[in-house]
Design an enzyme around this catalytic site. Structure first.
Site, PDB file in Angstrom:
ATOM      1  N   LYS A  42       1.980  -3.616   3.899  1.00 31.11           N
ATOM      2  CA  LYS A  42       1.343  -2.302   3.833  1.00 31.11           C
ATOM      3  C   LYS A  42       0.186  -2.252   2.840  1.00 31.11           C
ATOM      4  O   LYS A  42      -0.527  -1.261   2.766  1.00 31.11           O
ATOM      5  CB  LYS A  42       2.382  -1.241   3.480  1.00 31.11           C
ATOM      6  N   TYR A 151      11.523  16.476  -7.912  1.00 30.74           N
ATOM      7  CA  TYR A 151      10.276  15.739  -8.131  1.00 30.74           C
ATOM      8  C   TYR A 151       9.649  16.133  -9.460  1.00 30.74           C
ATOM      9  O   TYR A 151       9.273  15.273 -10.271  1.00 30.74           O
ATOM     10  CB  TYR A 151       9.295  16.012  -6.987  1.00 30.74           C
ATOM     11  N   LYS A 155       8.850  13.912 -13.042  1.00 31.45           N
ATOM     12  CA  LYS A 155       7.535  13.836 -13.678  1.00 31.45           C
ATOM     13  C   LYS A 155       7.565  14.405 -15.097  1.00 31.45           C
ATOM     14  O   LYS A 155       6.871  13.902 -15.992  1.00 31.45           O
ATOM     15  CB  LYS A 155       6.498  14.563 -12.822  1.00 31.45           C
TER      16      LYS A 155
END
Length: 285
Positions: A42, A151, A155
């Site tokens: 990828k 999420y 962070k």
């Protein structure tokens, strides 16, 4: 023979993302770049064919994979690494009440503990080189957004830990930069994970609203622009938090000026679910 130019390792270099743009920027600056991804296929072909790029398989949630990558880099560089960019990560879009615990833990393993283990594995090489660590965090780690709690929590953890690592590693000659990233025009929103909802979820009535995403990232800048901004900070000797990406000037000003109630209204304007959820809850209560 050991590489005799500056070196940089970037995690999460799949095509179309921030990682591959960072790898390209450092490659063009003359670094030897270790472009890594769970699936090397990828990684963009331009990185595969560049003479000053080594593409490596690396899964930052696997201790064995990290150890293998560290061994490979050490052999090629003679035990030095100038720049480590912890970029690999994913999002998760779901109410906290409904988030499967295994998915929450997987997200922390990828977005936070993966970065920590990379720093531990490559720490001796960074100390030898008096290098620089770049952790790609987000303005989301400073402001709560509904349905992004896991999420944002990863962070937020990366921000506070990164600042502590900065203090811990400065006496060893290693700089730590924590990116407070704003909007970037990548496939991040399209790749958001949304696990299946429980049958009795309070939020099924607004599931479509939760999963709806804007056609493009608000205030998004091109990954190439973002990457060159980061490169400049590494080259000029920056340390600590660095705001970068689309909309960060507005976000920084708002977080400094506005009370939390005003910031909440801004978040809820983007996801105006409150009234509908309250009404539906009253019907079933």
């Amino acid at each position: 023979m050991a590489i005799n130019r500056k070196t940089c390792l970037v995690t999460g270099c799949s095509s179309g993302g921030v990682g591959s743009a960072l790898a390209e920027a450092f490659k063009d600056k003359g670094y030897h770049v270790f472009a890594t991804a769970r699936s090397p296929s990828k990684v963009p072909q331009t990185l595969h064919t560049a003479s000053n790029v080594t593409v490596l398989a690396l899964d930052v949630t696997s201790s064995e994979s990290i150890a293998a990558a560290a061994e490979a880099v050490q052999k090629q560089t003679g035990g030095k690494l100038d720049v480590l960019i912890n970029n690999a990560g994913l999002g998760l879009n779901m109410p906290g009440l409904d988030t499967p615990m295994d998915e929450a833990r997987k997200l922390f393993d990828l977005n936070f503990f993966g970065a920590l283990e990379m720093i531990q594995a490559f720490g001796p090489m960074l100390v030898t080189a008096k290098g620089c660590i770049v952790n790609n965090s987000s303005v989301g780690g400073l402001q709560p957004f509904p349905f992004s709690s896991m999420y944002n929590a990863t962070k937020a953890a990366l921000i506070i830990a990164g600042e502590a690592w900065r203090l811990e590693m400065a006496p060893l000659g290693v700089r730590v930069i924590t990116l407070l990233a704003g909007g970037i025009t990548t496939n991040f929103l399209a790749n958001l994970q949304t696990p299946a909802y429980p049958e009795k979820s309070y939020y099924l009535c607004i599931k479509d609203m939760i999963e709806e995403q804007p056609a493009q990232v608000p205030f998004g800048v091109r990954p190439e622009v973002f990457a060159h901004d980061v490169l400049r900070q590494v080259e000029k000797g920056t340390t600590g938090k660095f705001w970068v990406g689309g909309g960060v000037c507005i976000a920084r000003f708002a977080l400094w000026l506005f009370p939390q109630s005003a910031l909440d209204r801004i978040s809820l304007y983007q996801k105006p679910f409150t009234k509908k959820l309250a009404e539906e809850h009253k019907k079933t209560a």
